[in-house]
Structures are given as structure tokens and as C-alpha cells.
Write a protein that holds these residues in place. Structure first.
Motif, PDB file in Angstrom:
ATOM      1  N   ARG A  52      47.337  50.566  36.582  1.00  0.00           N
ATOM      2  CA  ARG A  52      45.925  50.911  36.489  1.00  0.00           C
ATOM      3  C   ARG A  52      45.020  49.694  36.652  1.00  0.00           C
ATOM      4  NH1 ARG A  52      47.726  54.922  37.460  1.00  0.00           N
ATOM      5  NH2 ARG A  52      47.635  56.946  36.436  1.00  0.00           N
ATOM      6  N   TYR A  53      45.319  48.608  35.902  1.00  0.00           N
ATOM      7  CA  TYR A  53      44.399  47.483  35.943  1.00  0.00           C
ATOM      8  C   TYR A  53      44.691  46.540  37.110  1.00  0.00           C
ATOM      9  CZ  TYR A  53      42.339  49.173  31.700  1.00  0.00           C
ATOM     10  OH  TYR A  53      41.668  49.958  30.818  1.00  0.00           O
ATOM     11  N   LEU A  54      45.979  46.380  37.451  1.00  0.00           N
ATOM     12  CA  LEU A  54      46.297  45.527  38.595  1.00  0.00           C
ATOM     13  C   LEU A  54      45.633  46.051  39.880  1.00  0.00           C
ATOM     14  CD1 LEU A  54      47.813  42.915  38.910  1.00  0.00           C
ATOM     15  CD2 LEU A  54      49.860  44.183  39.549  1.00  0.00           C
ATOM     16  N   PRO A  55      45.688  47.376  40.162  1.00  0.00           N
ATOM     17  CA  PRO A  55      44.974  47.864  41.350  1.00  0.00           C
ATOM     18  C   PRO A  55      43.469  47.613  41.280  1.00  0.00           C
ATOM     19  CG  PRO A  55      46.556  49.483  40.644  1.00  0.00           C
ATOM     20  CD  PRO A  55      46.534  48.424  39.583  1.00  0.00           C
ATOM     21  N   MET A  56      42.906  47.664  40.057  1.00  0.00           N
ATOM     22  CA  MET A  56      41.472  47.360  39.960  1.00  0.00           C
ATOM     23  C   MET A  56      41.211  45.941  40.438  1.00  0.00           C
ATOM     24  SD  MET A  56      40.275  48.969  36.348  1.00  0.00           S
ATOM     25  CE  MET A  56      40.884  50.573  35.818  1.00  0.00           C
ATOM     26  N   ILE A  57      42.068  45.011  39.959  1.00  0.00           N
ATOM     27  CA  ILE A  57      41.931  43.625  40.404  1.00  0.00           C
ATOM     28  C   ILE A  57      42.269  43.522  41.885  1.00  0.00           C
ATOM     29  CG2 ILE A  57      42.688  41.251  40.011  1.00  0.00           C
ATOM     30  CD1 ILE A  57      43.585  42.219  37.201  1.00  0.00           C
ATOM     31  N   GLY A  58      43.247  44.327  42.301  1.00  0.00           N
ATOM     32  CA  GLY A  58      43.663  44.334  43.708  1.00  0.00           C
ATOM     33  C   GLY A  58      42.512  44.626  44.657  1.00  0.00           C
ATOM     34  N   ASN A  59      41.426  45.192  44.107  1.00  0.00           N
ATOM     35  CA  ASN A  59      40.258  45.463  44.932  1.00  0.00           C
ATOM     36  C   ASN A  59      39.634  44.197  45.515  1.00  0.00           C
ATOM     37  OD1 ASN A  59      39.510  48.246  45.357  1.00  0.00           O
ATOM     38  ND2 ASN A  59      39.428  48.420  43.147  1.00  0.00           N
ATOM     39  N   VAL A  60      40.049  43.033  45.009  1.00  0.00           N
ATOM     40  CA  VAL A  60      39.496  41.809  45.608  1.00  0.00           C
ATOM     41  C   VAL A  60      39.843  41.714  47.085  1.00  0.00           C
ATOM     42  CG1 VAL A  60      39.478  40.458  43.483  1.00  0.00           C
ATOM     43  CG2 VAL A  60      41.445  40.318  45.034  1.00  0.00           C
ATOM     44  N   ILE A  61      40.864  42.452  47.536  1.00  0.00           N
ATOM     45  CA  ILE A  61      41.155  42.375  48.971  1.00  0.00           C
ATOM     46  C   ILE A  61      39.991  42.912  49.791  1.00  0.00           C
ATOM     47  CG2 ILE A  61      43.671  42.529  48.713  1.00  0.00           C
ATOM     48  CD1 ILE A  61      43.471  45.345  49.956  1.00  0.00           C
ATOM     49  N   ALA A  62      39.051  43.596  49.110  1.00  0.00           N
ATOM     50  CA  ALA A  62      37.836  44.016  49.815  1.00  0.00           C
ATOM     51  C   ALA A  62      37.013  42.802  50.232  1.00  0.00           C
ATOM     52  CB  ALA A  62      36.998  44.934  48.936  1.00  0.00           C
ATOM     53  N   PHE A  63      37.222  41.666  49.546  1.00  0.00           N
ATOM     54  CA  PHE A  63      36.455  40.458  49.856  1.00  0.00           C
ATOM     55  C   PHE A  63      37.331  39.356  50.441  1.00  0.00           C
ATOM     56  CE2 PHE A  63      34.771  42.587  46.081  1.00  0.00           C
ATOM     57  CZ  PHE A  63      33.579  43.040  46.625  1.00  0.00           C
ATOM     58  N   ARG A  64      38.590  39.683  50.651  1.00  0.00           N
ATOM     59  CA  ARG A  64      39.515  38.702  51.229  1.00  0.00           C
ATOM     60  C   ARG A  64      40.213  39.341  52.407  1.00  0.00           C
ATOM     61  NH1 ARG A  64      40.973  34.522  47.491  1.00  0.00           N
ATOM     62  NH2 ARG A  64      43.016  34.277  48.431  1.00  0.00           N
ATOM     63  N   ARG A  65      40.717  38.505  53.311  1.00  0.00           N
ATOM     64  CA  ARG A  65      41.433  39.079  54.437  1.00  0.00           C
ATOM     65  C   ARG A  65      42.858  39.382  54.003  1.00  0.00           C
ATOM     66  NH1 ARG A  65      41.715  35.304  58.448  1.00  0.00           N
ATOM     67  NH2 ARG A  65      43.987  35.331  58.255  1.00  0.00           N
ATOM     68  N   PHE A  66      43.267  40.626  54.162  1.00  0.00           N
ATOM     69  CA  PHE A  66      44.610  41.023  53.747  1.00  0.00           C
ATOM     70  C   PHE A  66      45.491  41.187  54.963  1.00  0.00           C
ATOM     71  CE2 PHE A  66      47.668  44.481  53.165  1.00  0.00           C
ATOM     72  CZ  PHE A  66      48.408  43.978  52.106  1.00  0.00           C
ATOM     73  N   GLU A  67      46.688  40.620  54.878  1.00  0.00           N
ATOM     74  CA  GLU A  67      47.666  40.823  55.945  1.00  0.00           C
ATOM     75  C   GLU A  67      48.783  41.696  55.395  1.00  0.00           C
ATOM     76  OE1 GLU A  67      47.521  39.007  58.883  1.00  0.00           O
ATOM     77  OE2 GLU A  67      45.938  37.580  58.419  1.00  0.00           O
ATOM     78  N   PRO A  68      49.124  42.767  56.068  1.00  0.00           N
ATOM     79  CA  PRO A  68      50.247  43.567  55.579  1.00  0.00           C
ATOM     80  C   PRO A  68      51.477  42.677  55.398  1.00  0.00           C
ATOM     81  CG  PRO A  68      49.136  44.709  57.347  1.00  0.00           C
ATOM     82  CD  PRO A  68      48.509  43.356  57.245  1.00  0.00           C
ATOM     83  N   GLY A  69      52.122  42.835  54.249  1.00  0.00           N
ATOM     84  CA  GLY A  69      53.283  42.006  53.951  1.00  0.00           C
ATOM     85  C   GLY A  69      52.923  40.733  53.207  1.00  0.00           C
ATOM     86  N   GLY A  70      51.619  40.388  53.194  1.00  0.00           N
ATOM     87  CA  GLY A  70      51.204  39.171  52.499  1.00  0.00           C
ATOM     88  C   GLY A  70      50.912  39.439  51.039  1.00  0.00           C
ATOM     89  N   SER A  71      50.231  38.501  50.410  1.00  0.00           N
ATOM     90  CA  SER A  71      49.887  38.650  49.002  1.00  0.00           C
ATOM     91  C   SER A  71      49.017  39.887  48.807  1.00  0.00           C
ATOM     92  CB  SER A  71      49.120  37.423  48.510  1.00  0.00           C
ATOM     93  OG  SER A  71      48.365  37.760  47.372  1.00  0.00           O
ATOM     94  N   ILE A  72      49.247  40.595  47.654  1.00  0.00           N
ATOM     95  CA  ILE A  72      48.451  41.802  47.450  1.00  0.00           C
ATOM     96  C   ILE A  72      47.010  41.450  47.142  1.00  0.00           C
ATOM     97  CG2 ILE A  72      50.387  43.214  46.714  1.00  0.00           C
ATOM     98  CD1 ILE A  72      49.386  42.941  43.852  1.00  0.00           C
ATOM     99  N   PHE A  73      46.722  40.191  46.887  1.00  0.00           N
ATOM    100  CA  PHE A  73      45.335  39.805  46.648  1.00  0.00           C
ATOM    101  C   PHE A  73      44.692  39.204  47.891  1.00  0.00           C
ATOM    102  CE2 PHE A  73      47.257  39.451  42.331  1.00  0.00           C
ATOM    103  CZ  PHE A  73      46.682  40.612  41.847  1.00  0.00           C
ATOM    104  N   GLY A  74      45.365  39.286  49.022  1.00  0.00           N
ATOM    105  CA  GLY A  74      44.758  38.840  50.256  1.00  0.00           C
ATOM    106  C   GLY A  74      44.960  37.343  50.493  1.00  0.00           C
ATOM    107  N   GLU A  75      44.553  36.895  51.682  1.00  0.00           N
ATOM    108  CA  GLU A  75      44.866  35.529  52.101  1.00  0.00           C
ATOM    109  C   GLU A  75      43.714  34.552  51.910  1.00  0.00           C
ATOM    110  OE1 GLU A  75      47.986  35.036  52.839  1.00  0.00           O
ATOM    111  OE2 GLU A  75      48.348  37.182  52.653  1.00  0.00           O
ATOM    112  N   GLN A  76      42.517  34.925  52.330  1.00  0.00           N
ATOM    113  CA  GLN A  76      41.402  33.983  52.197  1.00  0.00           C
ATOM    114  C   GLN A  76      40.098  34.752  52.013  1.00  0.00           C
ATOM    115  OE1 GLN A  76      41.910  33.068  56.667  1.00  0.00           O
ATOM    116  NE2 GLN A  76      39.919  32.261  56.110  1.00  0.00           N
ATOM    117  N   TRP A  77      39.128  34.077  51.376  1.00  0.00           N
ATOM    118  CA  TRP A  77      37.855  34.745  51.106  1.00  0.00           C
ATOM    119  C   TRP A  77      37.096  34.988  52.395  1.00  0.00           C
ATOM    120  CZ3 TRP A  77      37.048  36.843  46.571  1.00  0.00           C
ATOM    121  CH2 TRP A  77      37.720  36.329  45.458  1.00  0.00           C
ATOM    122  N   VAL A  78      36.531  36.176  52.532  1.00  0.00           N
ATOM    123  CA  VAL A  78      35.661  36.420  53.677  1.00  0.00           C
ATOM    124  C   VAL A  78      34.299  36.899  53.206  1.00  0.00           C
ATOM    125  CG1 VAL A  78      37.515  36.950  55.280  1.00  0.00           C
ATOM    126  CG2 VAL A  78      36.519  38.772  53.906  1.00  0.00           C
TER     127      VAL A  78
END
Lengths: 290, 327
Positions: free
Chosen positions: B56-82
């Protein structure tokens, strides 16, 4: 009560008519689907089937019954439901019991952690990424774990535990029973009613669920029967991959949906008269005491 | 679902643990004592807490990928800030505005029809004198609630098929068959209609329970004051179920944007996207089907935040004006 006025008698009549209509509108689709499932394809296409099967035949049932994938998916549904319900019951019971202890330090925070998730969720994409990253795809855990606690059920159970007399547990504690012992030997035996209700809630919801499987299962042989039905409705497959020839299939296009609907709904319809009142009382318990 | 009038029922929203206990000077020793005494209880909470944390809470935090570039297979928190790139992207995306409008339409229509109908049905059922009849109508009207949404969608499509019962009735009036499922202008009606069919009966439960708690003396008093049946309903019955109505209204407002995602997904098709595509189905298609995870997460987050704002404001508004609230 005083004698009903004439206008009230009229109202009673109108009310009866309205409620009769409600009953008809609710039930008719079921009757029609059952009738279609036993009807001939030509009669269905001509729009002749209403209340009663026309051109009675069992061909479509035979085709679905001969489809190995249908049985496989039916078995998956049973398996997923049993595993998921077991996990859900374990976690929900433990947490509800902890939350029911009023003296516990940090209790409000523990409740808050659960209740907050009712109003804000991570959303589809982060969940999908999470499950994929954990490698849970194509396993029953992708269905069981992410939905292991329904906060609503949790609150119902907590309310029930709170209503148990505390003296019993205190006495058991004096007699030297540990917390685990009290939960297993005193509280749970006294809570058979609520445990049964919760098992029912979870079983029905897992039985009916389809989206987790649709999302996280890549292979058709891992699908539950709800997804089998969904694929037939969406026209993704025609069903009857095993036993039926193309010619046969083109003859049952319309009735195969009806047959699959009937077979998927059947277990629920069979237990419905017996379980309905537990649901109603559970919902009221949750509403009054949540 | 409760109304916070009693102090016994816990308030809904709390800070995370650690921030919780009121901090008198003894609070640390207090915690130590509580842990020593109740460690077995706390141990029972470990697995459930892990569940909430991870699923429940990890996916909430996982929403940061909305502000980071996510690559499938990469970190669930995304690669870099955009930054707000994905937000800007969907705000300038005409499809987003279309699905936003569709969501408002479907949510609004659902609220307008699915909220009052159970109230009316409960009031009508309440007037039935024969208990057996009342119970029969209730049992029948609850039934669709117990079926899988897939079955409901399947039944809906069968009813609306070109040779289905609805078109049969239209035929009696000399109307040509309508291909309901393929026509965008019918989607809203179909969606709301099937929603009513599935939920109306079940929705009456809480109202019927609330109706039984109304004091008979109030009706007696109203009759002595010369109130007829309509006036009794208006001045006694409706105020009696008002807390229930408001609680359910707040909940409905809170889920306003999360319109029946699964049902839409089952009932829509590319021909009807124009009216049927909603935010959550658009998120599903861009994210899961087209692999634009960050972009889809940004839209999903937008939806969730609006939902939270809606339910919080509805709750505050109702607490200020009528004194009923969820927390």
C-alpha cells in the motif's frame, strides 16, 4: 394503527407495482441468459428466445465441457480463491485482534495506517511495476498478496473482537495463557460467526475477481474462469479450443457466451440463498461500528 | 463507515507511528514498558504492517516515477529526475482532456442516479407491511451485487445484443435494432443502467437499518400534530436517515473519479472510446499496454490526488454544515 386512508391504499397498490417491476427487471436477465444457453443458435439470432429455451439443445454445453482450458481455468479459480482467502484470513485476523486491544500503545496509529489506505492508493502503475519487479507475475501470489487485507473486513472483525467480554481473556491470562494462546484457544472459538462471515466475504470476492489475473498472468493456462469468460465476451477467443471444430463453433457463437456466463455464475447462485444474510449482517456491523 | 460522534470510535487519519504518542517526558520509558508487556501483540502486527508497507505505502512512494524517467526493468523509483515533464505532457494531451471529460460525465451521472435510487427503494420497501414479501424483494434485489463484474458485463452485452430483449421491446414499437455496444452515444446510458441494476438493491441495506432505528414516538407525535403520511416522511423519516445519507454521499463523492474502472474496461471498445474512455482506462492503456509507465503514473497520481481532495473537502464541508463526518 388507525384505519388506512384511501389515498394510502392507492399508494400501497402503486408501491406493489413498482416493487414487482424491480423484481422483474432484476431477475429477467438471468432467466433470459439461462434460456439462451439451452437454445438453438438460429432461434437466438432470430431474437425468439425470451423466457423459455427455443430449439432446445445441449450442444454448446457439450463444447464448453469438452474444453480442457475451461476446466483448467475453473480449477485455477478454486486454487486462487483458497490460497488467497487463507492468506487474507491470517493477516486480517492478526491485525484485527491487535487493533481490538484498547490499552495498546500506538493503537490509533496502527488503525490510521490501515484506514488511510481506504482513501488514497498508490494507483495502477506503481502497483504493476512493483509486482513485476518482485517477480510475482504468473504466480498466485500476485493475486493473493496485494489484496491480503480488506480494510472494511478488518474493521468489521475488530468491532466484533471489541465486543467480546474482556474478563474471559483476563482470566485466561491469569491462568498463564500467552497472547497467542488466548487468541487461538479463547478468542477464535468464540468468534466462529465472524470468522465464517469473513471467510465468506473473501471467498466471494476472490472468486469473482478477474483484474489481477488479467494483469499479472501472461498464459491462458494460468487464468481463472472469470478471465476465460472475459476473453469469450471480448471475442478474444471463441472458447472450445479442444473439442470443437470451426463449423461447430460458428453454430454456437451467440449461445457460448450464455453458457459460460451460466457456468461461471452457478456456484455463487447456488450458495446465494444460504449466505446472503451473513453478508447483510456483516455490512451492518461494519457500518455501525467501523 | 462510521460517524464520529462517539469518542470511542477511532479517528480516521493518523500520523505514522512514532509521531503518535502524546509526548509527555515519560513517553520513551512508556514505550519500553508497552513493548515489554505487549510484545506478543506487537508481533502479531508485524506481517500485516509489512503488507501495508509493501503493497500500500510503497506504491504510493512509487508514484515518484511520475517525476522521474522510468525504464522497464530498472529501479521501481525511476532513473533520473525529469521534474514536471510528464505532468506538462498530459496537460497538453488532447486525449487526456477527453478522458477527463468522460470521467466527469460518468462519475457525475453515477452520483446523480446511483446515490438517490437506493434511498427511494428503501423508503418504498419500508412501506411494505407483509414481511415475507419485503424479504423476497430484498433478496432478489441484492443478487446482482454478488456476481463477478465480468458476469455483469456479459449479461449487459447479451441484453443489449441486436437480437437481445431490449431490441426485441424496441421492435414492438416499430424501432429498428440498435447496436448499443458499438454506439458511443449509448455508452453512458448503458454504464449507468448496468450500475443501477447491480448496486441499487444492495445500497438499500444501510438505509433500511437506519430506518428501523427511528423512534416510533416521533411518528406518533407527528400524527397528533396532524401530519399526513407525506409530511411524516418528509419531517420524520428523511431527517432520521440523514446521517446515513451524508456518510454515503461523502464516500460517493470521494470515489467520484475512480468510476468503475473494471466495468468500463469490460464494456468499452475502440468504437466507443469517444465517450467511454476514462482516466483509469487511459492510464491502463498507456502504462501497461504501451509501456509509458512514467507518463501513466503521472495521470494516475493526478486522479488519486483529486480523489483525496474531493473526499477531504466533502468531509470537512459536511462536518461544518451538518455535523456528520467520516473522521
Amino acid at each position: 394503527m388507525v384505519k388506512p386512508s384511501p389515498s394510502y391504499r392507492v399508494f400501497q397498490g402503486v408501491n406493489g407495482v413498482i416493487l414487482t417491476l424491480v423484481v422483474i427487471v432484476t431477475l429477467y436477465p438471468f432467466v433470459n441468459i439461462v434460456a439462451r444457453s439451452f437454445s438453438g443458435e438460429r432461434q437466438i439470432r432470430a431474437g425468439e428466445v425470451t423466457l423459455w429455451p427455443k430449439g432446445f439443445n445441449l450442444t454448446t454445453y457439450k463444447i464448453v465441457f469438452q474444453d480442457a482450458m475451461f476446466w483448467r481455468n475453473y480449477g485455477n479459480t478454486v486454487l486462487y480463491t483458497v490460497v488467497s482467502t487463507a492468506v487474507a484470513m491470517l493477516l486480517t485476523t492478526c491485525y484485527a485482534y491487535v487493533l481490538s486491544k484498547r490499552h495498546l500503545k500506538g493503537r490509533t496509529a496502527l488503525i490510521g495506517i490501515a484506514v488511510f489506505t481506504m482513501f488514497f492508493t498508490g494507483g495502477l502503475i506503481p502497483n504493476y511495476v512493483l509486482i513485476t519487479t518482485f517477480g510475482l507475475k504468473n504466480s498466485v501470489w500476485a493475486i493473493a498478496l496485494p489484496n491480503a487485507i480488506s480494510v472494511f473486513n478488518l474493521l468489521v472483525m475488530k468491532a466484533f473482537f471489541e465486543s467480546l467480554p474482556t474478563e474471559l481473556e483476563e482470566a485466561a491470562q491469569i491462568d498463564g495463557l500467552s497472547t497467542y494462546g488466548i487468541l487461538l484457544r479463547i478468542v477464535l472459538p468464540l468468534s466462529k460467526a465472524v470468522v465464517a462471515t469473513m471467510v465468506l466475504f473473501y471467498t466471494v470476492s476472490y472468486w469473482n475477481s478477474w483484474f489481477s489475473a488479467f494483469l499479472y498472468m501472461d498464459r491462458t493456462d494460468l487464468m481463472p474462469v472469470t478471465v476465460y469468460l472475459r476473453n469469450i465476451i471480448a471475442g478474444a477467443t471463441t472458447g472450445g479450443n479442444a473439442g470443437a471444430t470451426d463449423a461447430q463453433l460458428s453454430q454456437v457463437g451467440a449461445s457460448i457466451q450464455a453458457v459460460t456466463i451460466v457456468l461461471t455464475a452457478l456456484p455463487i447462485l447456488c450458495v446465494y440463498p444460504f449466505v446472503q444474510r451473513y453478508f447483510v449482517s456483516g455490512v451492518m456491523l461494519g457500518a455501525v461500528k467501523g | 463507515m462510521s460517524t464520529t460522534t462517539k469518542s470511542a470510535s477511532p479517528p480516521g487519519l493518523q500520523k505514522p507511528p512514532g509521531a503518535d504518542p502524546p509526548p509527555p517526558p515519560t513517553s520513551r520509558t512508556g514505550w519500553r514498558r508497552a513493548l515489554r508487556r505487549d510484545w506478543q501483540l506487537y508481533s502479531l502486527a508485524v506481517l500485516p504492517l509489512l503488507f501495508f508497507l509493501v503493497f500500500r505505502y510503497l506504491p504510493m512512494i512509487g508514484n515518484v516515477i511520475a517525476f522521474r524517467r522510468f525504464e522497464p526493468g530498472g529501479s521501481i523509483f525511476g532513473e533520473q529526475w525529469v521534474g514536471l515533464r510528464y505532468v506538462e505532457m498530459f496537460l497538453s494531451d488532447p486525449t487526456f482532456w477527453q478522458v477527463f471529460r468522460n470521467t466527469l460525465w460518468l462519475g457525475g451521472l453515477t452520483l446523480v442516479f446511483c446515490f438517490p435510487i437506493p434511498i427511494v427503494l428503501a423508503l418504498l420497501l419500508n412501506e411494505v407491511r407483509r414481511r415475507s414479501l419485503k424479504r423476497f424483494v430484498q433478496s432478489v434485489s441484492y443478487l446482482p451485487h454478488f456476481l463477478s463484474i465480468v458476469i455483469v458485463a456479459g449479461i449487459t452485452m447479451q441484453m443489449l445484443a441486436t437480437e437481445g430483449p431490449v431490441n426485441l421491446v424496441l421492435g414492438w414499437f416499430g424501432h429498428d435494432p440498435i447496436r448499443f455496444i458499438q454506439e458511443p452515444e449509448w455508452f453512458r446510458t448503458i454504464y449507468v443502467g448496468s450500475e443501477i441494476w447491480q448496486t441499487a438493491g444492495w445500497g438499500t441495506i444501510l438505509y433500511l437499518a437506519a430506518l428501523t432505528t427511528i423512534d416510533e414516538d416521533l411518528y406518533e407525535a407527528a400524527r397528533i400534530d396532524g401530519a399526513n403520511r407525506w409530511q411524516q416522511t418528509w419531517h420524520v423519516t428523511l431527517p432520521g436517515i440523514r446521517p446515513t445519507m451524508i456518510t454515503l454521499l461523502i464516500l460517493n463523492v470521494g470515489t467520484f473519479l475512480a468510476v468503475g474502472f473494471e466495468k468500463v474496461l469490460l464494456l468499452y471498445n475502440p468504437l466507443t472510446y469517444q465517450t467511454s474512455d476514462v482516466i483509469s482506462t487511459y492510464v491502463y492503456r498507456t502504462g501497461v499496454e504501451s509501456n509509458s509507465f512514467s507518463y501513466a503514473a503521472a495521470i494516475g497520481l493526478f486522479e488519486a490526488v483529486i480523489g483525496l481532495v474531493l473526499i477531504t473537502s466533502a468531509n470537512t464541508l459536511s462536518r461544518r454544515t451538518v455535523g456528520t463526518s467520516l473522521w
